[in-house]
Write an enzyme that holds these catalytic residues in place. Structure first.
Site, mmCIF file in Angstrom:
data_model
loop_
_atom_site.group_PDB
_atom_site.id
_atom_site.type_symbol
_atom_site.label_atom_id
_atom_site.label_comp_id
_atom_site.label_asym_id
_atom_site.label_seq_id
_atom_site.Cartn_x
_atom_site.Cartn_y
_atom_site.Cartn_z
ATOM 1 N N ASP A 404 0.842 -1.197 0.000
ATOM 2 C CA ASP A 404 0.000 0.000 0.000
ATOM 3 C C ASP A 404 0.872 1.241 0.000
ATOM 4 O O ASP A 404 1.997 1.232 0.533
ATOM 5 C CB ASP A 404 -0.883 0.037 1.260
ATOM 6 C CG ASP A 404 -1.962 -1.022 1.239
ATOM 7 O OD1 ASP A 404 -2.197 -1.593 0.162
ATOM 8 O OD2 ASP A 404 -2.557 -1.267 2.294
ATOM 9 N N MET A 405 0.352 2.313 -0.571
ATOM 10 C CA MET A 405 1.087 3.577 -0.614
ATOM 11 C C MET A 405 1.578 3.988 0.769
ATOM 12 O O MET A 405 2.713 4.447 0.941
ATOM 13 C CB MET A 405 0.196 4.669 -1.197
ATOM 14 C CG MET A 405 0.847 6.048 -1.244
ATOM 15 S SD MET A 405 -0.281 7.260 -1.958
ATOM 16 C CE MET A 405 0.714 8.741 -1.843
#
Length: 556
Positions: A404-405
């Site tokens: 995930d970012m």
């Protein structure tokens, strides 16, 4: 103006925001926080309505949490106060004076909606009676049994015919050397007649059974045709009721321009989602514009027990939803200067991407938090784009897996298509060992455990994920406590599967750890960062097949 609420506390020392709240990603302004806290106090002590929020266990009614909203406003006399609203409707269907009214009150006495609901309820009642009718259930059971018996008997008959055919073929073969020409001719004619007899018998049997089936189906059709008719009628009435309702919902903006739901959702292929216009934010803004109140800031919070699928925490602030509210609010907030959309900011621009290992085919990087694995819709800077720029001759997808970012830690990439395929197969076959470290915003009672909660994307509020035991994909996580520190718990996560937001959902969901990861802006509360880090990975090298492992400690 009975819905204009004055602050109970002194607000003279609080600086007003220069711009209005961007409703889809925000930090609640102190004025909105204060307004929300005053509504908290009201909800804890009110006697104006009855609704079981699941906070107390002394109610027999089904517990249902609810989203509330506050909108800080200024009136024509330059007085600052706030409005309050709730999403949907309360259990007792009341409209307490504390809250602004709905944009359209579908439940006024004698309204088309109540009449339509009554008609649909009558259809549902008749359907329920029909489906429970003893004769219907008896006929339905007998019909099912008959079809099965016929299918079994015909299958058995086909097997007999197949054996007979095999036997005739063998008899004919054996007779070739034993009989003279005349005898062989007579035998052939006999065998042919036997074949015709078998086929005739099977055809007669099928016709006999068809007669029985028609009779049984006709008896069943008396009920099922009526059930089918009622379902079609219910669907038509429901669609008409929904379309009429959509036409009644119309929203004002600051310029007093009115737009209905059907105009706002102007794509004929996309119907307004159910409940559109019933959320707190549209109610608040519509009342403000209708009464010449100037919006200053806004916030929405959850009150009560979390739903079974989505993750909502008691008293936490949440952004407006994407599917129902975004098109409406885009119209309502037109011309109002708002805070910038932080989701569009490139937070990775000044961040360094550390390469911790590299050879001819493999690259291992330590991805910083708030750094995309692959390019997004609006932000191109990512691990993929930087590695592609650094190694322009690299082939294949490069990225083997993603983080995930907001998650930091170890990420694998390859320089060749062949190596990528080998490593991806290891992930698919779950032979890659991974360990994450996370800091949870709370205190866990258990020391370790296993979480199995299936996950799917929230179609109404992307990119959030839901727990869904019907349509969700299997997701499994092992975990154990490392230590506890200042009311927070540091844990190791060992994901068995690799679903989007898996660790974040498993941590925050009420049937998981019920304790969000610190800094989780989707499922918990914002902080300086998401405290989740991919710390360890172990796999086999794509070409040497030697075991490789890497560890990078978190910076929190």
């Amino acid at each position: 103006m009975k819905h204009f609420l004055h602050f109970n506390s002194d607000i003279s020392e609080i600086d007003f925001p220069k711009k209005f709240t961007f409703p889809f990603y925000y930090d609640a302004h102190p004025l909105a926080v204060l307004a929300a806290e005053e509504i908290h106090q009201y909800l804890q002590n009110q006697t104006d309505f009855k609704h079981n929020f699941g906070i107390h266990t002394n109610s027999d009614e089904l517990p249902v949490g609810k989203m509330f909203g506050v909108l800080v406003v200024k009136n024509k006399n330059d007085e600052v106060g706030y409005l309050a609203a709730f999403s949907g409707k309360l259990a007792d269907k009341s409209l307490p004076e504390k809250f602004v009214p709905p944009v359209f009150n579908m439940r006024t006495e004698g309204s088309f909606y109540i009449k339509g609901e009554a008609e649909i309820d009558a259809i549902n009642e008749e359907l329920s009676i029909l489906k429970k009718d003893k004769n219907y259930l008896k006929i339905k059971k007998a019909n099912k049994k008959l079809h099965q018996e016929i299918a079994d008997d015909l299958e058995n008959q086909r097997k007999k015919m197949k054996l007979s055919k095999k036997n005739r073929k063998l008899r004919k073969k054996n007779a070739t050397s034993l009989l003279n020409e005349l005898e062989f001719k007579k035998l052939t004619e006999k065998l042919t007649q036997e074949s015709y007899n078998d086929q005739f018998f099977y055809k007669e049997l099928v016709e006999y059974y068809q007669t029985k089936v028609v009779k049984s189906n006709n008896e069943l059709a008396f009920f099922e045709d009526r059930i089918s008719f009622l379902k079609i009628e219910r669907k038509e009435k429901s669609n008409f009721l929904q379309q009429t309702l959509f036409s009644k919902y119309a929203f004002l903006n600051q310029q007093k321009k009115l737009k209905s739901l059907l105009t706002i959702f102007d794509d004929p292929l996309i119907k307004p989602p159910a409940g559109s216009g019933e959320c707190a934010a549209p109610k608040l803004l519509n009342y403000a514009f209708a009464n010449d109140l100037k919006p200053i800031c806004m916030a929405e919070f959850w009150w009560g027990i979390s739903p079974n699928s989505a993750i909502r925490k008691h008293k936490n602030f949440y952004p407006a939803c994407q599917s129902r509210c975004k098109p409406i609010l885009n119209h309502m907030l037109k011309g109002i200067e708002m805070d910038s959309n932080l989701l569009l900011e490139n937070l990775s621009e000044d961040k360094k991407l550390d390469i911790i290992f590299e050879d001819d085919i493999l690259i291992v990087v330590n991805k910083p938090a708030e750094f995309l694995s692959v390019p997004g819709k609006t932000i191109q800077d990512s691990v993929y784009s930087r590695i592609k720029e650094k190694y322009p001759l690299a082939t294949g997808p490069l990225i083997v897996h993603r983080l995930d970012m907001s998650t930091s830690g170890i990420l694998l990439l390859t320089k060749t298509k062949e190596a990528n395929k080998v490593l991806q197969s290891q992930f698919i076959n779950r032979t890659v060992k991974k360990r994450y470290v996370a800091l949870l915003n709370g205190d866990l009672a258990e020391k370790s455990g296993n979480i199995q909660l299936p996950i799917r994307v929230d179609l109404d509020d992307r990119p959030k994920q839901l727990v869904d035991f019907v349509h969700g994909k299997n997701a499994e996580t092992n975990w154990e406590i490392i230590n506890k520190e200042n009311g927070k718990t540091r844990v190791y996560f060992y994901p068995i599967t690799g679903r989007t937001h898996q660790l974040r959902v498993h941590a925050a969901h009420k049937n998981g750890l019920n304790t969000p990861i610190l800094g989780d802006d989707l499922y918990g509360k914002k902080a300086n960062r998401l405290h989740l880090h991919a710390q360890f990975i172990e796999f086999l090298h794509p070409t040497t097949h030697k075991k490789m492992s890497f560890t990078v400690d978190a910076d929190f």
